[in-house]
Motif scaffolding. Structure first.
Motif, PDB file in Angstrom:
ATOM      1  N   ASN A   1     -22.747 -11.165   2.897  1.00 22.62           N
ATOM      2  CA  ASN A   1     -21.541 -10.279   3.326  1.00 22.62           C
ATOM      3  C   ASN A   1     -20.823  -9.927   2.064  1.00 22.62           C
ATOM      4  OD1 ASN A   1     -21.983 -10.426   6.172  1.00 22.62           O
ATOM      5  ND2 ASN A   1     -21.230 -12.261   5.941  1.00 22.62           N
ATOM      6  N   LEU A   2     -20.284  -8.751   2.129  1.00 24.27           N
ATOM      7  CA  LEU A   2     -19.231  -8.362   0.863  1.00 24.27           C
ATOM      8  C   LEU A   2     -18.033  -8.789   1.308  1.00 24.27           C
ATOM      9  CD1 LEU A   2     -18.866  -6.844  -1.636  1.00 24.27           C
ATOM     10  CD2 LEU A   2     -18.635  -4.897  -0.114  1.00 24.27           C
ATOM     11  N   GLY A   3     -17.160  -9.527   0.549  1.00 20.52           N
ATOM     12  CA  GLY A   3     -15.941  -9.937   0.664  1.00 20.52           C
ATOM     13  C   GLY A   3     -15.020  -9.416  -0.453  1.00 20.52           C
ATOM     14  N   LEU A   4     -13.894  -8.676   0.233  1.00 22.59           N
ATOM     15  CA  LEU A   4     -13.052  -8.194  -0.787  1.00 22.59           C
ATOM     16  C   LEU A   4     -11.657  -8.878  -0.722  1.00 22.59           C
ATOM     17  CD1 LEU A   4     -13.472  -4.260  -0.180  1.00 22.59           C
ATOM     18  CD2 LEU A   4     -14.359  -5.436  -1.907  1.00 22.59           C
ATOM     19  N   THR A   5     -11.146  -8.997  -2.062  1.00 21.06           N
ATOM     20  CA  THR A   5      -9.619  -9.820  -2.192  1.00 21.06           C
ATOM     21  C   THR A   5      -9.142  -9.040  -3.020  1.00 21.06           C
ATOM     22  OG1 THR A   5     -10.906 -11.944  -1.692  1.00 21.06           O
ATOM     23  CG2 THR A   5      -8.810 -11.983  -2.577  1.00 21.06           C
ATOM     24  N   ASN A   6      -7.642  -8.772  -2.754  1.00 17.10           N
ATOM     25  CA  ASN A   6      -6.907  -8.037  -3.959  1.00 17.10           C
ATOM     26  C   ASN A   6      -5.899  -9.019  -4.307  1.00 17.10           C
ATOM     27  OD1 ASN A   6      -8.480  -5.691  -3.711  1.00 17.10           O
ATOM     28  ND2 ASN A   6      -7.587  -5.727  -1.543  1.00 17.10           N
TER      29      ASN A   6
END
Length: 162
Positions: free
Chosen positions: A6-11
């Protein structure tokens, strides 16, 4: 054997407030919410031949909790704070490396009034209610600023296989 990823995005936002003499008044580091329109923009740009955005702008938000369904035209629980010189500030990000990108130097807001800053946001327009609202950070508590203060903002976007 079947493997999935899965792709996880964090900012991660880092905001430091300096007084008129350059002394640190407060610092906030926090992850932000990525809006549904922000996620759709990523998908459309990568998989549906939509045009990429080449300039992103950082804005400041007042009190109120951001929601996944927020857009620049409709974010009923919070308002934009504009007590600083000029328009929203351009986020000048570097190239991705190691699954992460950030602005090499801080984006600075010169505060021109008295306000309470409760967070910030990343959008595709430098003014108004148009554009794609990618994400919104809500600070752990609202922070006061006065004329002469400078807000230094760094945004780091990270993608990882989860």
């Amino acid at each position: 054997m079947e493997t999935t990823a899965n792709l996880g995005l964090t900012n991660i936002w880092n905001v430091t407030c300096l007084d008129k003499d350059g002394n640190v008044k407060w610092n906030e580091e926090k992850k932000n919410l990525i809006t549904t329109v922000g996620l759709n923009h990523i998908l459309d740009t990568q998989f549906h031949a939509s045009t990429q955005v080449t300039t992103w702008s950082i804005g400041l938000k007042g009190a109120g909790t951001p929601a996944a369904g927020d857009t620049m035209a409709s974010h009923g629980t919070w308002s934009e704070i504009t007590d600083y010189s000029g328009d929203r500030k351009e986020w000048t990000e570097g190239a991705a490396s190691g699954g992460s990108m950030t602005n090499a130097s801080s984006v600075d807001f010169s505060v021109t009034g008295t306000a309470t800053i409760a967070g910030a946001f990343l959008n595709t327009a430098s003014t108004g209610t148009a554009g794609t609202l990618y994400g919104v950070v809500d600070f752990s508590s609202a922070r006061s600023v006065i004329s002469g203060d400078t807000l230094q903002v760094t945004v780091t976007v990270t993608a990882a296989s989860a």
